[in-house]
Design an enzyme around this catalytic site. Structure first.
Site, PDB file in Angstrom:
ATOM      1  N   HIS A 157     -13.639 -16.770 -63.507  1.00 12.83           N
ATOM      2  CA  HIS A 157     -13.228 -15.382 -63.776  1.00 12.83           C
ATOM      3  C   HIS A 157     -14.360 -14.595 -64.417  1.00 12.83           C
ATOM      4  O   HIS A 157     -14.787 -14.891 -65.531  1.00 12.83           O
ATOM      5  CB  HIS A 157     -11.989 -15.349 -64.677  1.00 12.83           C
ATOM      6  CG  HIS A 157     -11.384 -13.985 -64.826  1.00 12.83           C
ATOM      7  ND1 HIS A 157     -10.766 -13.340 -63.778  1.00 12.83           N
ATOM      8  CD2 HIS A 157     -11.328 -13.125 -65.869  1.00 12.83           C
ATOM      9  CE1 HIS A 157     -10.323 -12.158 -64.186  1.00 12.83           C
ATOM     10  NE2 HIS A 157     -10.669 -11.993 -65.457  1.00 12.83           N
ATOM     11  N   HIS A 181      -4.337  -6.747 -59.560  1.00 12.36           N
ATOM     12  CA  HIS A 181      -4.884  -6.741 -60.925  1.00 12.36           C
ATOM     13  C   HIS A 181      -3.937  -7.327 -61.964  1.00 12.36           C
ATOM     14  O   HIS A 181      -4.317  -8.189 -62.747  1.00 12.36           O
ATOM     15  CB  HIS A 181      -5.278  -5.312 -61.328  1.00 12.36           C
ATOM     16  CG  HIS A 181      -5.879  -5.229 -62.683  1.00 12.36           C
ATOM     17  ND1 HIS A 181      -5.128  -5.158 -63.839  1.00 12.36           N
ATOM     18  CD2 HIS A 181      -7.169  -5.241 -63.092  1.00 12.36           C
ATOM     19  CE1 HIS A 181      -5.933  -5.124 -64.890  1.00 12.36           C
ATOM     20  NE2 HIS A 181      -7.177  -5.175 -64.459  1.00 12.36           N
ATOM     21  N   ARG A 225       1.247  -4.827 -64.342  1.00 13.38           N
ATOM     22  CA  ARG A 225       1.161  -3.448 -64.837  1.00 13.38           C
ATOM     23  C   ARG A 225       0.561  -2.524 -63.777  1.00 13.38           C
ATOM     24  O   ARG A 225       1.085  -1.441 -63.529  1.00 13.38           O
ATOM     25  CB  ARG A 225       0.284  -3.418 -66.095  1.00 13.38           C
ATOM     26  CG  ARG A 225      -0.060  -2.024 -66.576  1.00 13.38           C
ATOM     27  CD  ARG A 225      -0.981  -2.065 -67.799  1.00 13.38           C
ATOM     28  NE  ARG A 225      -2.240  -2.763 -67.559  1.00 13.38           N
ATOM     29  CZ  ARG A 225      -3.253  -2.285 -66.846  1.00 13.38           C
ATOM     30  NH1 ARG A 225      -3.164  -1.113 -66.274  1.00 13.38           N
ATOM     31  NH2 ARG A 225      -4.361  -2.990 -66.680  1.00 13.38           N
ATOM     32  N   GLU A 264      -1.960 -11.308 -70.748  1.00 17.95           N
ATOM     33  CA  GLU A 264      -3.102 -11.336 -71.675  1.00 17.95           C
ATOM     34  C   GLU A 264      -2.702 -10.693 -73.000  1.00 17.95           C
ATOM     35  O   GLU A 264      -3.171 -11.091 -74.057  1.00 17.95           O
ATOM     36  CB  GLU A 264      -4.304 -10.582 -71.067  1.00 17.95           C
ATOM     37  CG  GLU A 264      -5.518 -10.520 -72.007  1.00 17.95           C
ATOM     38  CD  GLU A 264      -6.753  -9.897 -71.376  1.00 17.95           C
ATOM     39  OE1 GLU A 264      -6.623  -9.305 -70.288  1.00 17.95           O
ATOM     40  OE2 GLU A 264      -7.840 -10.012 -71.976  1.00 17.95           O
ATOM     41  N   HIS A 313      -5.678 -15.775 -68.006  1.00 15.10           N
ATOM     42  CA  HIS A 313      -5.257 -15.683 -69.420  1.00 15.10           C
ATOM     43  C   HIS A 313      -3.937 -16.412 -69.672  1.00 15.10           C
ATOM     44  O   HIS A 313      -3.942 -17.449 -70.316  1.00 15.10           O
ATOM     45  CB  HIS A 313      -5.174 -14.230 -69.914  1.00 15.10           C
ATOM     46  CG  HIS A 313      -6.449 -13.462 -69.738  1.00 15.10           C
ATOM     47  ND1 HIS A 313      -7.626 -13.843 -70.321  1.00 15.10           N
ATOM     48  CD2 HIS A 313      -6.744 -12.343 -69.005  1.00 15.10           C
ATOM     49  CE1 HIS A 313      -8.580 -12.988 -69.989  1.00 15.10           C
ATOM     50  NE2 HIS A 313      -8.077 -12.082 -69.182  1.00 15.10           N
ATOM     51  N   ASP A 347     -15.355 -14.060 -68.057  1.00 15.25           N
ATOM     52  CA  ASP A 347     -14.633 -12.785 -68.138  1.00 15.25           C
ATOM     53  C   ASP A 347     -15.502 -11.583 -68.534  1.00 15.25           C
ATOM     54  O   ASP A 347     -16.211 -11.040 -67.699  1.00 15.25           O
ATOM     55  CB  ASP A 347     -13.441 -12.983 -69.089  1.00 15.25           C
ATOM     56  CG  ASP A 347     -12.399 -11.868 -68.972  1.00 15.25           C
ATOM     57  OD1 ASP A 347     -12.558 -10.991 -68.120  1.00 15.25           O
ATOM     58  OD2 ASP A 347     -11.410 -11.882 -69.735  1.00 15.25           O
TER      59      ASP A 347
HETATM   60 ZN   LIG Z   1     -10.406 -10.210 -66.536  1.00 13.49          ZN
END
Ligand SMILES: [Zn+2]
Length: 481
Positions: free
Chosen positions: A62, A216, A219, A246, A280, A331
């Protein structure tokens, strides 16, 4: 075994079949694939790697490469308020809004250089910058994705371009103009662009690049859109990556919209599979953990970023108990050192539980040290390969010859022997101990240096000066607007 079209590497030790083996050489064919291990005495003219050990290349599952420009720029209070993930995100958006396609190439190349210098040989790039800063598609809707792929290939890193679907700011949320570069309002547009990207990536190049799908988050992608994205991925057996839980606020918004938590929503809608990776997955219930286990999904933890952003501690012990495959990602690139992510997975739990060797629980004491290091190293290698659909992660015959070497005399691991070497590497290795990195049989890093290193760093330094040059007159550390 010494056919002329084969390359043979002879270090002091090779990590294969779950242990370090002495007196063996790694044999690769001219297509860059591993033929197997050969006894050191039987190989002629090997490339001798004295005082070094070979390990399989690390897989970074990631990444948001462009976020490398933010390093060191967000470590302060922004106002008389609480600084959180959400205030950091506004700073990140403001940087993202100002990057040209060439800037994205330069920033990505810097991030990928740092990855490969640390033994990473493949990356899953969760890519969500699609449009011009004003939100208009470029003539080629995949221009920015291709800049990132070009950066990876120029560095020598394999890449899964996980193309992000992003439709909205959130449930009942006003559009955020700073997300204009990410938005593809309908699944038809998004999938058309994915399809085109798949067709445009030349699969025949030495450094492989492939496409995965990345809605994504719950949300940013409404349910109908999400269903279509996952259906497309399932039909073509492509990886699906998604940010999941997350932040607490994301979980409560999902419950408000759907009456279910993100994992429960994904399960009841039949969207989980063994090609699904939840990024996450920190704020989850025991039931959600068991659900991800039953689905054969991967959970990708990014502990160096999660600690940087104050996200929380991932319950890795519960995931291990439920048999969930865990991968690792760097990340936001506050730090790029995948082995640091591996050790943090364990260390954060030690601090929380006030116990040691938490992730080795259930294992007999005599096997404990090796088991813990092996589990964490698997997260950084084979589990990551599964998550992004890469064929590396181990040094088995038929796999690509993707590996790195460590200097056995480096101060960080000196004195380690075959027995404690893996634990020394996982818990203590300095990135400076990585001397060689080979991808597909091609040597990319030699003596800890990359061929293009000076050029990449120089270009990136220029980019940083351009982005942040007025910083000194700009007291708060916010970018010039
Ligand atoms: Zn990310």
């Amino acid at each position: 075994l010494n056919e002329s079209n084969q390359t043979t590497w002879l270090p002091d030790l090779i990590y294969a079949d779950g242990r370090f083996q002495p007196e063996v050489a790694l044999v690769c064919d001219d297509a860059g694939r591993i033929v197997g291990l050969a006894s050191a005495g039987e190989v002629e003219n090997p490339t001798r790697l004295a005082n070094r050990a070979i390990l399989p290349g690390l897989i970074n599952a990631h990444s948001h490469a462009f976020q490398r420009v933010l390093r060191g720029r967000t470590e302060h209070r922004t106002a008389n308020q609480q600084d959180t993930f959400w205030t950091w995100r506004e700073m990140m958006y403001s940087a993202a809004a100002r990057l040209t396609p060439e800037d994205i190439y330069d920033a990505s190349r810097m991030a990928f250089l740092e990855m490969i210098l640390g033994g990473i040989t493949a990356v899953g790039e969760f890519h969500y910058l699609h449009h011009s800063p004003e939100g208009a598609p470029y003539d080629d809707a995949n221009l920015l994705a291709k800049e990132v792929v070009r950066a990876a290939r120029d560095v020598g890193l394999r890449i899964a371009l996980l193309r992000v679907a992003y439709a909205r700011a959130g449930f009942q949320a006003e559009p955020n103009p700073r997300q204009a570069r990410f938005i593809e309002h309908d699944p038809e547009t998004y999938l058309r662009n994915v399809e085109k990207l798949i067709g445009d990536l030349d699969g025949s190049q030495a450094v492989s690049a492939w496409v995965g799908l990345a809605p994504h988050s719950v949300r940013a992608v409404p349910l109908d859109y999400l269903r279509q994205v996952v259906a497309y991925a399932n039909e073509r057996e492509l990886p699906v990556h998604m940010h999941v839980a997350e932040q607490m606020a994301e979980v409560s918004a999902c419950i408000q919209e759907y009456g279910r938590s993100p994992v429960a929503l994904l399960e009841t809608e039949g969207l989980l599979s063994d090609r699904f990776t939840a990024i996450h997955a920190i704020h989850v219930t025991p039931k959600a953990i068991a659900t991800l286990g039953r689905a054969g999904a991967t959970v990708c933890a990014c502990p160096t970023t999660e600690r940087n952003l104050g996200d929380g501690v991932i319950p890795a012990d519960a995931y291990f108990k439920e048999g969930v495959s865990m991968a690792l990602g760097t990340d936001s690139h506050a730090l790029i050192d995948l082995l640091e992510d591996a050790r943090e997975l364990e260390y954060h739990l030690r601090l929380q539980r006030m116990e040691r060797a938490v992730l080795a629980s259930g294992v007999l004491p005599e096997g404990g040290a090796a088991v813990l290091a092996t589990r964490l190293f698997d997260c950084a290698t084979i589990n990551g390969a599964k998550a992004i659909g890469a064929s590396g992660g181990t040094l088995e015959p038929g796999r690509p010859a993707d590996f790195f070497t460590v200097d056995l005399n480096d101060a960080s691991i000196a004195g380690a022997s075959g027995d404690d070497l893996l634990a020394s590497v996982v818990f203590s290795l300095s990135r400076a101990a990585v001397l060689d990195v080979v991808v597909g049989g091609r040597q990319i890093v030699s003596e800890g240096r990359h061929r293009e290193q000076e050029k990449i760093v120089e270009r990136f330094s220029k980019l940083q000066a351009k982005l942040w040059g007025t910083q000194k007159e700009n007291s708060g550390g916010m970018p010039p607007s």
